[in-house]
Scaffold this motif. Structure first.
Motif, PDB file in Angstrom:
ATOM      1  N   VAL A  19       0.736  -1.235   0.244  1.00 47.09           N
ATOM      2  CA  VAL A  19       0.087   0.026  -0.010  1.00 47.09           C
ATOM      3  C   VAL A  19       0.822   1.200  -0.134  1.00 47.09           C
ATOM      4  CG1 VAL A  19      -1.675   1.434   1.414  1.00 47.09           C
ATOM      5  CG2 VAL A  19      -1.907  -1.213   1.216  1.00 47.09           C
ATOM      6  N   TRP A  20       1.729   1.385   0.961  1.00 44.50           N
ATOM      7  CA  TRP A  20       2.835   2.289   0.849  1.00 44.50           C
ATOM      8  C   TRP A  20       3.461   2.661  -0.197  1.00 44.50           C
ATOM      9  CZ3 TRP A  20       2.163   6.512   3.395  1.00 44.50           C
ATOM     10  CH2 TRP A  20       3.270   7.511   3.478  1.00 44.50           C
ATOM     11  N   ALA A  21       3.878   1.376  -0.968  1.00 45.33           N
ATOM     12  CA  ALA A  21       4.641   1.755  -2.185  1.00 45.33           C
ATOM     13  C   ALA A  21       3.655   2.252  -3.222  1.00 45.33           C
ATOM     14  CB  ALA A  21       5.138   0.253  -2.654  1.00 45.33           C
ATOM     15  N   ILE A  22       2.477   1.736  -3.216  1.00 40.24           N
ATOM     16  CA  ILE A  22       1.432   2.449  -4.197  1.00 40.24           C
ATOM     17  C   ILE A  22       1.447   3.945  -4.077  1.00 40.24           C
ATOM     18  CG2 ILE A  22      -0.821   2.435  -4.860  1.00 40.24           C
ATOM     19  CD1 ILE A  22      -1.025  -0.600  -4.379  1.00 40.24           C
ATOM     20  N   VAL A  23       1.514   4.389  -2.738  1.00 46.09           N
ATOM     21  CA  VAL A  23       1.140   5.792  -2.518  1.00 46.09           C
ATOM     22  C   VAL A  23       2.328   6.722  -2.962  1.00 46.09           C
ATOM     23  CG1 VAL A  23       1.239   7.286  -0.534  1.00 46.09           C
ATOM     24  CG2 VAL A  23      -0.064   5.281  -0.520  1.00 46.09           C
ATOM     25  N   LEU A  24       3.683   5.914  -2.872  1.00 44.90           N
ATOM     26  CA  LEU A  24       4.644   6.819  -3.295  1.00 44.90           C
ATOM     27  C   LEU A  24       5.107   6.639  -4.707  1.00 44.90           C
ATOM     28  CD1 LEU A  24       7.237   5.763  -0.202  1.00 44.90           C
ATOM     29  CD2 LEU A  24       5.786   7.978  -0.728  1.00 44.90           C
ATOM     30  N   PHE A  88       5.345   4.725   7.475  1.00 49.52           N
ATOM     31  CA  PHE A  88       6.491   5.363   7.039  1.00 49.52           C
ATOM     32  C   PHE A  88       7.466   4.382   7.302  1.00 49.52           C
ATOM     33  CE2 PHE A  88       3.499   7.444   9.778  1.00 49.52           C
ATOM     34  CZ  PHE A  88       2.993   8.527   9.059  1.00 49.52           C
ATOM     35  N   VAL A  89       7.665   3.465   7.689  1.00 56.51           N
ATOM     36  CA  VAL A  89       9.036   2.617   7.993  1.00 56.51           C
ATOM     37  C   VAL A  89       9.526   2.130   6.817  1.00 56.51           C
ATOM     38  CG1 VAL A  89       9.927   0.465   9.060  1.00 56.51           C
ATOM     39  CG2 VAL A  89       8.083   1.603  10.503  1.00 56.51           C
ATOM     40  N   LEU A  90       8.747   1.685   5.804  1.00 56.26           N
ATOM     41  CA  LEU A  90       9.349   1.234   4.407  1.00 56.26           C
ATOM     42  C   LEU A  90      10.305   2.269   3.778  1.00 56.26           C
ATOM     43  CD1 LEU A  90       9.687  -0.718   2.012  1.00 56.26           C
ATOM     44  CD2 LEU A  90       7.578   0.173   1.171  1.00 56.26           C
ATOM     45  N   GLY A  91       9.614   3.530   3.817  1.00 54.83           N
ATOM     46  CA  GLY A  91      10.531   4.718   2.870  1.00 54.83           C
ATOM     47  C   GLY A  91      11.863   4.845   3.835  1.00 54.83           C
ATOM     48  N   LEU A  92      11.556   5.197   5.179  1.00 52.59           N
ATOM     49  CA  LEU A  92      12.727   5.362   6.009  1.00 52.59           C
ATOM     50  C   LEU A  92      13.782   4.464   6.082  1.00 52.59           C
ATOM     51  CD1 LEU A  92      10.695   7.182   9.036  1.00 52.59           C
ATOM     52  CD2 LEU A  92      12.329   8.385   7.215  1.00 52.59           C
TER      53      LEU A  92
END
Length: 455
Positions: A19-24, A88-92
């Motif tokens: 999900v976070w990857a899709i957002v980014l 946020f953990v994935l990006g950081l």
């Protein structure tokens, strides 16, 4: 023997990574840009209240900065449903430069700061900690000596409000019996023994949350002199003084079950969200531990006046607030800080202009007029000293003056390890529902945590 690591181990469920990857993806150049003109200075994450305040300020403020906010800063909405998974953990953890500014919960600030993912804000002149209420500034500071070589704690996020759990009480009832709000658990129990038999509408003396109970329990534990982690982040709960304090605090709660607090069989009725504030509003309990922001919720319930039963609140003057009691003789009372703050992604700082943009951004979302508007419309307690001096909302001032401003009040973030919190939550549940003794529940939790050394 394996020495516990001081840098936290952080895991991310696969679904949330996706999900976070899709957002980014659009921002990382892996898809079409939704808006390529004009360019944004920096990217940031936000929540619904932040966007609403920016919208209102764009309408009311004389400064064009809020009107042009979206022209200068690109926001990424993080759905509230994803926040428990810390997207946020994935990006950081992969050193992504996006987002540049993050809205983080206080424990996340501690965890990400220790991991070396957040940028120090004082030395770079993004924000001056002396503008903040000292207790909340301390909660958003960490030691970065292992990253920067500089001793002492550094401010790594700017909180825009003060939120913590506190003790709500029926001010009108205590006044009726010429009683002061309790400072210790012995005083609270004595008040309940006196008042409950005389006030037939009251079913309970004290209510705490039956889910996420650990949030309420931490201030109680601290008030018994115990800690889970020390100031350096080391896991110290197994030490005798801390383990004894944990058991003593838990036994204090269990001893009140069935007389002052609901017994194990009645806890489930308080599982639904909002059930505690509803019970307090309906006049069922004399005391309640809850987040300070529930003051606004109670005010709204009173204003609507819906579903009233005999004993329900009808006037806000009936509500009092105080710090959560401590063990007799302990010098401090505590609150588990629940504020969010703005932090700068260390990996985004590739040029001085990024810091300048971050300073501009923080100056808008944490400034005086932003916090004053939040106080008036959302009942938030400002974190800026100069904003507190100008607040006119009586309910906000009552929360601050009667709880956070008390000389013996200390605000702490809960331990930053999710693993620790999850294991201890299960231990509390087992003890409060009568499945294990406090001693057995704690011993099992400590053994579980030592097994994988996830501190």
């Amino acid at each position: 023997m394996v020495t516990p690591r001081r840098t936290p181990k952080i895991a991310m469920p696969r679904l949330i990574r996706v999900v976070w990857a899709i957002v980014l993806l659009p921002l990382l150049g892996c898809g079409p840009s939704p808006d390529i003109s004009p360019p944004r200075a920096i990217t940031y994450t936000f929540d619904a209240p932040t966007r609403e305040l920016i919208r209102l300020l764009a309408q009311k403020a004389k400064s064009p900065a809020y009107k042009n906010f979206d022209r200068n800063f690109k926001g990424l909405l993080v759905p509230e449903s994803l926040l428990p998974y810390e997207p946020f953990v994935l990006g950081l953890s992969t050193e992504s430069k996006i987002p540049a500014v993050l809205l983080l919960d206080a424990p996340w600030v501690q965890r990400y700061g220790v991991a070396g993912w957040l940028y120090e804000l004082e030395r770079t002149k993004v924000f001056d900690r002396t503008e903040l209420v000292p207790a909340v500034a301390e909660a958003f500071s960490v030691s970065l000596a292992h990253i920067t070589g500089r001793e002492g704690k550094q401010l790594v996020a700017v909180p825009t409000n003060i939120k913590g759990n506190i003790l709500f009480y029926r001010q009108d009832i205590l006044k009726r019996y010429n009683l002061a709000p309790p400072r210790t658990w012995d005083e609270l129990k004595a008040i309940c023994r006196k008042v409950l038999p005389l006030e037939k509408s009251l079913k309970y003396g004290l209510l705490i949350h039956s889910t996420n109970t650990l949030n309420d329990f931490y201030p109680i534990l601290w008030g018994f002199g115990g800690q889970v982690n020390d100031d350096a982040g080391q896991f110290v709960l197994p030490q005798k003084n801390n383990a004894d304090a944990f058991v003593a605090a838990l036994k204090e709660l269990i001893a009140m079950q069935g007389s002052i607090m609901p017994g194990p069989g009645a806890l489930k009725q308080f599982d639904p969200g909002g059930s505690l504030r509803q019970a307090f509003y309906q006049g069922q309990t004399l005391f309640m531990i809850n987040w300070s922001t529930r003051m606004k919720d109670l005010s709204d319930l009173i204003a609507k006046g819906q579903g009233q039963s005999p004993g329900s609140l009808t006037n806000f003057s009936q509500v009092g607030v105080a710090p959560i009691p401590a063990k007799a003789g302990h010098p401090h009372r505590y609150s588990n800080i629940g504020s969010f703050g703005w932090a700068v992604n260390r990996f985004s700082v590739t040029a001085p202009v990024v810091i300048e943009h971050a300073k501009q951004f923080t100056g808008l979302v944490a400034d005086e007029q932003f916090q004053l508007l939040a106080a008036e419309t959302m009942g938030q307690v400002p974190s800026l000293i100069r904003a507190l001096e100008k607040v006119t909302n009586e309910k906000v001032l009552q929360v601050y003056n009667d709880t956070f401003a008390q000389k013996d009040m200390v605000m702490r973030p809960r331990p930053h390890s999710r693993r620790i919190n999850n294991v201890l939550e299960k231990a509390l549940d087992a003890a409060l529902y009568g499945r294990q003794t406090p001693e057995a529940a704690l011993a099992g939790a400590i053994a579980d945590l030592k097994k994988d050394q996830t501190f």
